[in-house]
Design a protein around this motif. Structure first.
Motif, short mmCIF file in Angstrom:
data_model
loop_
_atom_site.label_atom_id
_atom_site.label_comp_id
_atom_site.label_asym_id
_atom_site.label_seq_id
_atom_site.Cartn_x
_atom_site.Cartn_y
_atom_site.Cartn_z
N THR A 15 0.96 -1.15 -0.02
CA THR A 15 0.08 -0.04 0.03
C THR A 15 0.76 1.28 -0.17
OG1 THR A 15 -1.84 -1.08 1.33
CG2 THR A 15 -1.72 1.22 1.38
N MET A 19 1.12 4.16 -2.85
CA MET A 19 0.63 5.65 -2.80
C MET A 19 1.81 6.33 -3.02
SD MET A 19 -0.84 5.47 1.27
CE MET A 19 -0.93 7.06 1.36
N MET A 32 -3.60 10.25 -2.78
CA MET A 32 -5.24 9.97 -2.30
C MET A 32 -5.69 9.04 -3.00
SD MET A 32 -4.55 11.22 0.49
CE MET A 32 -6.17 10.68 1.21
N ILE A 33 -5.66 9.25 -4.53
CA ILE A 33 -6.49 8.41 -5.35
C ILE A 33 -5.84 6.83 -5.35
CG2 ILE A 33 -6.79 7.88 -7.68
CD1 ILE A 33 -7.03 10.92 -8.31
N LEU A 35 -4.33 5.70 -2.75
CA LEU A 35 -4.67 4.91 -1.30
C LEU A 35 -5.91 4.26 -1.69
CD1 LEU A 35 -4.30 4.46 1.50
CD2 LEU A 35 -5.39 6.91 2.17
N GLY A 36 -6.97 5.19 -2.26
CA GLY A 36 -8.14 4.46 -2.48
C GLY A 36 -8.13 3.15 -3.29
N PHE A 37 -7.47 3.37 -4.45
CA PHE A 37 -6.99 1.86 -5.37
C PHE A 37 -6.56 0.89 -4.46
CE2 PHE A 37 -8.69 3.12 -9.13
CZ PHE A 37 -8.14 4.10 -9.67
N LEU A 39 -6.66 0.31 -1.18
CA LEU A 39 -7.60 -0.24 -0.20
C LEU A 39 -8.86 -1.06 -0.92
CD1 LEU A 39 -8.71 2.88 1.95
CD2 LEU A 39 -7.24 1.15 2.47
N VAL A 40 -9.18 -0.78 -2.23
CA VAL A 40 -9.83 -1.70 -3.01
C VAL A 40 -9.22 -2.89 -3.30
CG1 VAL A 40 -11.08 -1.92 -5.25
CG2 VAL A 40 -11.47 0.13 -3.94
N THR A 41 -7.85 -2.75 -3.82
CA THR A 41 -7.13 -3.84 -4.31
C THR A 41 -6.84 -4.85 -2.83
OG1 THR A 41 -5.81 -2.41 -6.05
CG2 THR A 41 -4.88 -4.48 -5.12
N ASN A 42 -6.77 -4.47 -1.68
CA ASN A 42 -6.60 -4.98 -0.56
C ASN A 42 -7.68 -6.01 -0.38
OD1 ASN A 42 -3.92 -4.25 0.40
ND2 ASN A 42 -4.91 -2.47 1.65
#
Length: 327
Positions: A15, A19, A32-33, A35-37, A39-42
């Motif tokens: 992660t 980032m 930040m984008i 990070l969002g990706f 989290l979804v990937t996690n």
């Protein structure tokens, strides 16, 4: 507990890498984008990456009724390994190879290629399956699958940044130079993570797999055959998704030398040597009795375990007839 902690650390590191790539491509907004990706990937990586990997590698489930001999082998070896019997998949590739995936032993799958069943003897196939079961028992499959998912996503993010830009000189300290650097450095960083995850695990899976099958020399022979044939036969699905190469028992990418600095796999010759030392230490030779699945009723014996007929899952040969990849 240790495996859970190890997976958490890996997810955190990937992660952070994600980032960092986002920051150098698009500054704070890009970070930040990313990070969002991440989290979804996690989430996807934990719950569904095994299904994605199987689909992307042209692996399809095969029913027990169509190939009982292979299922018997996987079932017997799984009981010896002390894990639930995983689902069995067939990789639609003529290149001999195999991999395992799944978030835990209760939700795992073993995938073997049509080429593996065609070119290897029964005891060699059993040794390869045992190697993959060792990965499942060690819970390597979750780590390796998540790493593959992130590595592909990081490479895609870097390419996206190259073509669509983002960020500016005030927000991104390196501007366009940072974006260009990430295009080259991000995939390399992802590759380094793959190497760290894969190399030591392969040696351990070789050792435990040899213990499960009771035949380290069969695994040594299988590795030698797969390595020789893999360089001459293209695995199209693996070439399209190189971030998943570290999941296979042997590097499936064409033109790859296993002993170079950036290989995701250990040198095959070193693995074979380690297995032969293990066999010598355990006083194992090729004359010992081995685990053998029952031969097909209508097929003559071959390789000590029978000639098997494995479904081609809809593929046909050039004459329009069905191709049996075993025998």
């Amino acid at each position: 507990m240790f495996n859970t902690f190890r997976t958490f650390v890996l997810l955190a590191a990937l992660t952070a890498l994600f980032m960092t790539v986002g920051y150098f491509i698009g500054g704070t907004g890009g970070m930040m984008i990313a990070l969002g990706f991440a989290l979804v990937t996690n989430v996807v990586g934990y719950w569904n990456s095994d299904k994605l990997v199987l689909r992307m590698q042209n692996a399809v489930p095969i029913e027990r009724s169509r190939v009982p001999e292979l299922y018997d082998m996987v079932d017997i070896l799984s009981r010896k390994a002390g894990i639930p019997t995983p689902a069995v998949y067939l990789i639609q590739s003529d290149q001999p190879n195999a991999f395992a995936t799944g978030r835990n032993p209760q939700n795992a799958a073993v995938a073997v290629s049509a080429g593996l069943l065609k070119h290897l003897e029964t005891r060699e196939v059993a040794a390869v399956v045992a190697h993959e079961l060792a990965h499942i028992r060690n819970r390597d499959t979750l780590t390796m699958t998540i790493t593959a998912t992130f590595a592909g996503a990081i490479s895609a993010l870097a390419q996206f940044g190259l073509f669509f830009g983002g960020g500016n000189g005030r927000d991104n300290p390196m501007g366009g130079v940072g974006r260009l650097l990430m295009v080259f450095l991000a995939p390399m960083a992802a590759m380094m993570v793959q190497m760290a995850v894969s190399r030591t695990r392969e040696y351990e899976a070789d050792r435990i797999g040899a213990e499960i099958s009771g035949d380290p020399l069969a695994l040594a022979s299988a590795l030698e055959k797969i390595a020789n044939l893999a360089g001459r036969q293209v695995n199209v699905a693996a070439e399209r998704n190189p971030a998943m190469a570290h999941m296979y028992i042997i590097n499936p990418l064409s033109g790859q030398r296993m002993d170079n600095l950036f290989s995701t796999h250990p040198d095959t010759a070193n693995r074979i040597q380690a297995l032969r030392k293990l066999a010598a230490f355990a006083h194992v030779d090729d004359k010992d009795d081995r685990l053998q699945p029952r031969p097909a009723p209508t097929s003559p014996g071959r390789g000590g375990g029978g000639s098997w007929r494995v479904p081609t899952v809809g593929r046909t040969d050039e004459d329009g007839g069905q191709r049996g990849p075993w025998g």
